[in-house]
Design an enzyme around this catalytic site. Structure first.
Site, PDB file in Angstrom:
ATOM      1  N   GLU A 191       0.886  -1.174   0.000  1.00  0.00           N
ATOM      2  CA  GLU A 191       0.000   0.000   0.000  1.00  0.00           C
ATOM      3  C   GLU A 191       0.916   1.213   0.000  1.00  0.00           C
ATOM      4  OE1 GLU A 191      -3.290  -0.174  -0.156  1.00  0.00           O
ATOM      5  OE2 GLU A 191      -3.549  -2.314   0.175  1.00  0.00           O
ATOM      6  N   CYS A 242      -2.343   9.593   2.449  1.00  0.00           N
ATOM      7  CA  CYS A 242      -1.736   9.076   1.218  1.00  0.00           C
ATOM      8  C   CYS A 242      -2.608   9.316  -0.007  1.00  0.00           C
ATOM      9  CB  CYS A 242      -1.444   7.594   1.361  1.00  0.00           C
ATOM     10  SG  CYS A 242      -2.908   6.635   1.802  1.00  0.00           S
TER      11      CYS A 242
HETATM   12  P1  NAD Z   1       8.225   4.681   5.054  1.00  0.00           P
HETATM   13  O1  NAD Z   1       8.214   3.843   3.853  1.00  0.00           O
HETATM   14  O2  NAD Z   1       9.433   5.494   5.340  1.00  0.00           O
HETATM   15  O3  NAD Z   1       7.987   3.780   6.378  1.00  0.00           O
HETATM   16  C1  NAD Z   1       6.983   2.812   6.483  1.00  0.00           C
HETATM   17  C2  NAD Z   1       7.491   1.664   7.354  1.00  0.00           C
HETATM   18  O4  NAD Z   1       8.662   1.114   6.778  1.00  0.00           O
HETATM   19  C3  NAD Z   1       7.842   2.071   8.779  1.00  0.00           C
HETATM   20  O5  NAD Z   1       7.299   1.119   9.655  1.00  0.00           O
HETATM   21  C4  NAD Z   1       9.355   2.045   8.798  1.00  0.00           C
HETATM   22  O6  NAD Z   1       9.877   1.631  10.040  1.00  0.00           O
HETATM   23  C5  NAD Z   1       9.710   1.037   7.735  1.00  0.00           C
HETATM   24  N1  NAD Z   1      10.979   1.372   7.043  1.00  0.00           N
HETATM   25  C6  NAD Z   1      11.420   2.607   6.699  1.00  0.00           C
HETATM   26  N2  NAD Z   1      12.599   2.516   6.051  1.00  0.00           N
HETATM   27  C7  NAD Z   1      12.896   1.198   5.983  1.00  0.00           C
HETATM   28  C8  NAD Z   1      13.990   0.457   5.436  1.00  0.00           C
HETATM   29  N3  NAD Z   1      15.022   1.059   4.835  1.00  0.00           N
HETATM   30  N4  NAD Z   1      13.976  -0.886   5.554  1.00  0.00           N
HETATM   31  C9  NAD Z   1      12.937  -1.516   6.158  1.00  0.00           C
HETATM   32  N5  NAD Z   1      11.885  -0.859   6.702  1.00  0.00           N
HETATM   33  C10 NAD Z   1      11.869   0.466   6.621  1.00  0.00           C
HETATM   34  O7  NAD Z   1       6.934   5.545   4.914  1.00  0.00           O
HETATM   35  P2  NAD Z   1       6.439   6.704   5.838  1.00  0.00           P
HETATM   36  O8  NAD Z   1       7.329   7.875   5.692  1.00  0.00           O
HETATM   37  O9  NAD Z   1       6.218   6.142   7.191  1.00  0.00           O
HETATM   38  O10 NAD Z   1       5.008   7.003   5.212  1.00  0.00           O
HETATM   39  C11 NAD Z   1       4.804   7.873   4.152  1.00  0.00           C
HETATM   40  C12 NAD Z   1       4.486   7.152   2.878  1.00  0.00           C
HETATM   41  O11 NAD Z   1       3.507   6.149   3.087  1.00  0.00           O
HETATM   42  C13 NAD Z   1       3.888   8.079   1.856  1.00  0.00           C
HETATM   43  O12 NAD Z   1       4.456   7.812   0.606  1.00  0.00           O
HETATM   44  C14 NAD Z   1       2.405   7.749   1.857  1.00  0.00           C
HETATM   45  O13 NAD Z   1       1.740   8.054   0.671  1.00  0.00           O
HETATM   46  C15 NAD Z   1       2.469   6.283   2.114  1.00  0.00           C
HETATM   47  N6  NAD Z   1       1.200   5.798   2.679  1.00  0.00           N
HETATM   48  C16 NAD Z   1       0.450   4.948   1.941  1.00  0.00           C
HETATM   49  C17 NAD Z   1      -0.775   4.521   2.424  1.00  0.00           C
HETATM   50  C18 NAD Z   1      -1.665   3.582   1.639  1.00  0.00           C
HETATM   51  O14 NAD Z   1      -2.589   3.018   2.225  1.00  0.00           O
HETATM   52  N7  NAD Z   1      -1.443   3.387   0.353  1.00  0.00           N
HETATM   53  C19 NAD Z   1      -1.237   4.962   3.670  1.00  0.00           C
HETATM   54  C20 NAD Z   1      -0.427   5.829   4.382  1.00  0.00           C
HETATM   55  C21 NAD Z   1       0.790   6.236   3.889  1.00  0.00           C
END
Ligand code: NAD
Length: 468
Positions: free
Chosen positions: A223, A257
């Site tokens: 997602e 998002c």
């Molecule tokens: P992110 O990808 O940085 O983090 C999400 C998760 O991934 C966190 O739990 C984090 O600990 C983990 N993570 C981060 N870097 C990692 C790595 N290098 N290796 C392994 N795990 C890692 O995202 P964010 O900044 O928390 O959220 C923002 C993004 O999420 C935006 O792009 C937004 O559009 C998207 N989002 C999508 C939805 C959806 O339902 N489609 C909903 C909410 C947010």
């Protein structure tokens, strides 16, 4: 009095393999398979949330400056309603299904589809709707009969700690656990074997997840993020478009998002749209957004700096808002008139309260720009006549779409939610949450008495095709 919040602490990395092993081995005890067990766990989760409402409200306030109203609507009631809906329908969904139009020759083999749990699944959440986007998929995992480990976002630490407490005191800890932490803890989790990984977050991290899942052929649901276009034509109701699109970007301080990342507007109606946005802003926040108890804050300093940098780097002109307060992580809802489609306000996801408006000559230009910014955005928001809307829906792909509104399709609990292409794959919510966490297993049973009829399939084949 505000409740005391549990402290956030990373799960020690050395403990992770042992916890995963425990939860994985529980799956093979068959404990999670009976429907009654799943329903009981869902009810326990429901009451765990009800019992900790005050802590959830406090945690969301601490993490995101979220108002009680928004927390109730988009976190607490959201998950509670999902559980009620799943509870009501689970027995029906879990029933063995008959395929359509069974050929007569196969009828007595009783072809059927079982809905079997996948196994032990990993759910990785994000920070913007910390409870909803973490417990939401967990509801599907429990309903499907899986065991699960949940990794909330470290960027909403108060909510992560409350979720850990809720799971520990409500559901069966041998089946469902929270592991807290950031990148190292998530990497340690990704090194384990899973039967599914459900990830919500950015496209960049989505690629890391997909890569980590590939060597073990682990299925993933991704997602991912936005860069979602809204398109406003001359024929749209500009007053409504302004109010609805402004709401789309002030809810959760724009950290949604599926909120529109930018608006493509017929050049003739740009002044009207800006005037209507100004008037809607004054209606929503009579004393300004900063003074409003209803307007949230940006989740972290890191997110604040990222959004500020986007605003600093734009070649566009701020026409509404623009104030910020780093200490409070406050960013005012800000409308920017942009003339260059390669401006980073269009090409990057702001995930904050920025509202870039780009004037276009006509609908064809709007469609061309929308398709060039992001071939497969998560959401699409057309405002215009019936024919124009149909043309936009046909010519611009997206995960979902709300016509004449901002992200309504994402709040309907029975409508599957998900992206397409690089905004994600797979979907959940309502029945889709159950489907997401089960394997539809095709099964037949061949009766002994059919052996005579089946003799036609055995060699020697000579002359059998002609007979057939
Ligand atoms: P992110 O990808 O940085 O983090 C999400 C998760 O991934 C966190 O739990 C984090 O600990 C983990 N993570 C981060 N870097 C990692 C790595 N290098 N290796 C392994 N795990 C890692 O995202 P964010 O900044 O928390 O959220 C923002 C993004 O999420 C935006 O792009 C937004 O559009 C998207 N989002 C999508 C939805 C959806 O339902 N489609 C909903 C909410 C947010």
């Amino acid at each position: 009095m505000a409740p005391n919040l549990p402290p956030f602490a990373n799960t020690p990395i050395d403990d992770i393999p042992k916890i995963v092993e425990e939860v994985r081995s529980t799956f093979f005890t068959q404990k999670t398979k009976p429907i009654e067990f799943r329903l009981r766990q869902l009810r326990k989760l429901y009451w765990g949330i009800v019992d900790h409402e005050a802590e959830i409200i406090e945690a969301c306030k601490k993490d995101l400056g979220k108002s009680v109203y928004e927390t109730q609507l988009s976190e607490i009631k959201w998950v509670e309603n999902d559980i009620i809906f799943v509870n009501k329908n689970l027995e029906k969904w879990a029933k063995v299904e008959k395929p359509e139009d069974i050929p007569l020759t196969n009828y007595f083999m009783r072809p059927r589809i079982r809905k079997d749990p996948l196994g032990c699944v990993l759910i990785i959440g994000t920070f913007n709707f910390p409870i909803n986007l973490t417990f939401g998929p967990l509801v599907g995992a429990i309903a499907g009969g899986n065991t699960a480990i949940v990794k909330p976002s470290e960027q909403a630490p108060a909510s992560a700690a409350v979720m850990q407490k809720i799971l520990a005191v409500s559901v069966d800890p041998s089946c469902y656990r929270v592991i807290n932490g950031g990148i190292p803890e998530t990497q340690a989790l990704l090194a384990e074997k899973w039967d599914k990984i459900f990830f919500t977050g950015s496209a960049n991290v989505g690629k890391i997840i997909a890569k980590a899942a590939a060597p073990t052929l682990t299925p993933v649901t991704l997602e991912l993020g936005g860069r979602n276009p809204a398109i406003v034509t001359k024929k749209a109701d500009i007053h409504l478009a302004a109010r609805r699109l402004l709401w789309g970007k002030i809810f959760n301080a724009g950290q949604v998002c599926i909120s529109q990342n930018y608006i493509l507007v017929d050049k003739d109606v740009v002044p009207t749209l800006v005037a209507e946005l100004k008037s809607a802003m004054a209606d929503f926040f009579p004393n300004g957004a900063k003074e409003s108890p209803d307007y949230g804050r940006i989740a972290s300093n890191q997110q604040f700096s990222r959004i500020k940098k986007m605003l600093d780097n734009t070649s566009g002109k701020i026409v509404i808002g623009g104030t910020m307060d780093a200490e409070q992580r406050f960013i005012e809802p800000t409308v920017i008139e942009v003339s260059d489609p390669s401006d980073s306000l269009l090409t990057e996801e702001s995930f904050g309260p920025l509202i870039p408006i780009m004037p276009v000559e006509n609908l064809d230009e709007a469609i061309r720009i929308a398709n060039s910014v992001h071939a497969t955005p998560l959401g699409l928001y057309p405002f215009g006549s019936k024919d124009e809307v149909e043309k936009i829906l046909t010519e611009v792909r997206s995960g979902g779409a709300s016509v004449n509104d901002a992200w309504t399709h994402g709040v309907i609990p029975t409508l599957a939610f998900g992206g397409v292409g690089d905004s994600g794959s797979g979907s959940y919510r309502g029945r889709a949450s159950f489907d997401c966490f089960v394997h539809r297993r095709s099964v037949t049973t061949t009766p002994r008495w059919m052996e005579k009829l089946l003799a036609v399939r055995y060699p020697p084949y000579e002359g059998k095709y002609e007979q057939y």
